[in-house]
Design an enzyme around this catalytic site. Structure first.
Site: not given
Ligand code: KIV
Length: 270
Positions: A89, A187
């Site tokens: 991420d 989301e």
């Molecule tokens: O950071 C995260 O865990 C997320 C998800 C929950 C979609 O973006």
């Protein structure tokens, strides 16, 4: 990096989970131990989410998570994942400033062992998604209530209830697909809007607080295990109560050490 044995690939995502009737299950993980447990449960996609800022680092939101934090945890997960697709991420300010910086930072996730990256946003990231996918970096997009914009939204609130906002989200979803995203997280959006988006695009949608019609679901691991209960959104279902179990175990341990019940002979060397 060599493809691991039986590991899920980006092209398989669409083939396996779009219009096949099979639901895609995604969960977050941040370390080796939980990665192994998640894989033993048969889950095929792991998101190293910047949610670690809240559940691991104890911060009030995800905004202070750094590239260094994310790459560290991505390495831990990627090194122990044997068959799942690991998605790193991108943290706040790692892709916002320029396309060039975004591509450079995205590449670092792949070098850390991830098979794809995730970033938040609609029209403001189309050019980033396009550039990344052109250079071989698979992108999972993320729209709706995007936590990195919490200050702009004034809190963690459902998005897309109003007609204009819903229409904008449908257009963003289509444009993100056209830019090359291989999947899309929705989301905290109304279930009916998530259903429309899921029908309108040909990449898998993954819901979190987006109802049952998405092609898959994602949850934060510590939420679903009942480990983190400081703040529990409506869409979280705790499937276990590990915080309560941990508390009970630790209290018993303390009690037994204090009263001399632990260790016994069988826990001692002779
Ligand atoms: O950071 C995260 O865990 C997320 C998800 C929950 C979609 O973006």
């Amino acid at each position: 990096m060599l493809k691991k044995k039986n590991s899920m690939t980006v092209p398989e995502f669409k083939k396996k989970f779009k219009n096949t009737g099979k639901k895609l299950v995604v969960v977050t993980a941040y370390d080796a131990l939980f990665t192994k447990i998640v894989e033993q449960a048969g889950i095929e996609a792991i998101l190293v989410g910047d949610s670690l800022g809240v559940v691991v680092q104890g911060k009030p939101n995800t905004l202070s998570v750094t590239m260094e934090d994310m790459l560290y945890h991505t390495r831990l997960v990627a090194q122990s994942a044997e068959h799942s697709l690991v998605i790193g991420d991108m943290p706040f300010m790692s892709y916002q400033v320029s396309v060039e910086e975004a591509v450079r930072n995205a590449g670092k996730f792949l070098q850390a062992g991830a098979g794809a990256i995730k970033l938040e946003g609609g029209s403001q990231v189309f050019d980033r998604v396009k550039a990344m996918t052109r250079f071989g970096i698979p992108v999972m997009a993320h729209i709706g209530m995007t936590p990195q914009s919490v200050n702009q939204y004034g809190g963690y609130k459902v998005r897309g209830k109003e007609k204009d906002q819903a229409q904008e989200m449908i257009e963003d979803a289509k444009a993100l697909e056209a830019a090359g995203a291989f999947s899309l997280i929705l989301e905290a959006v109304p279930a009916s809007l998530a259903q429309t988006i899921t029908k309108e695009i040909s990449i898998p949608t993954i819901g979190i607080g987006a109802g049952p019609h998405c092609d898959g679901q994602v949850l934060v691991l510590y939420d679903l295990l009942g480990l983190f209960d400081d703040f529990l959104p409506k869409f979280v279902k705790p499937y276990a109560h590990l915080k309560a179990d941990a508390l009970q175990a630790l209290r018993r341990y303390k009690e037994e050490v204090e009263c001399g019940k632990f260790p016994t002979d069988s826990e001692s060397y002779h």
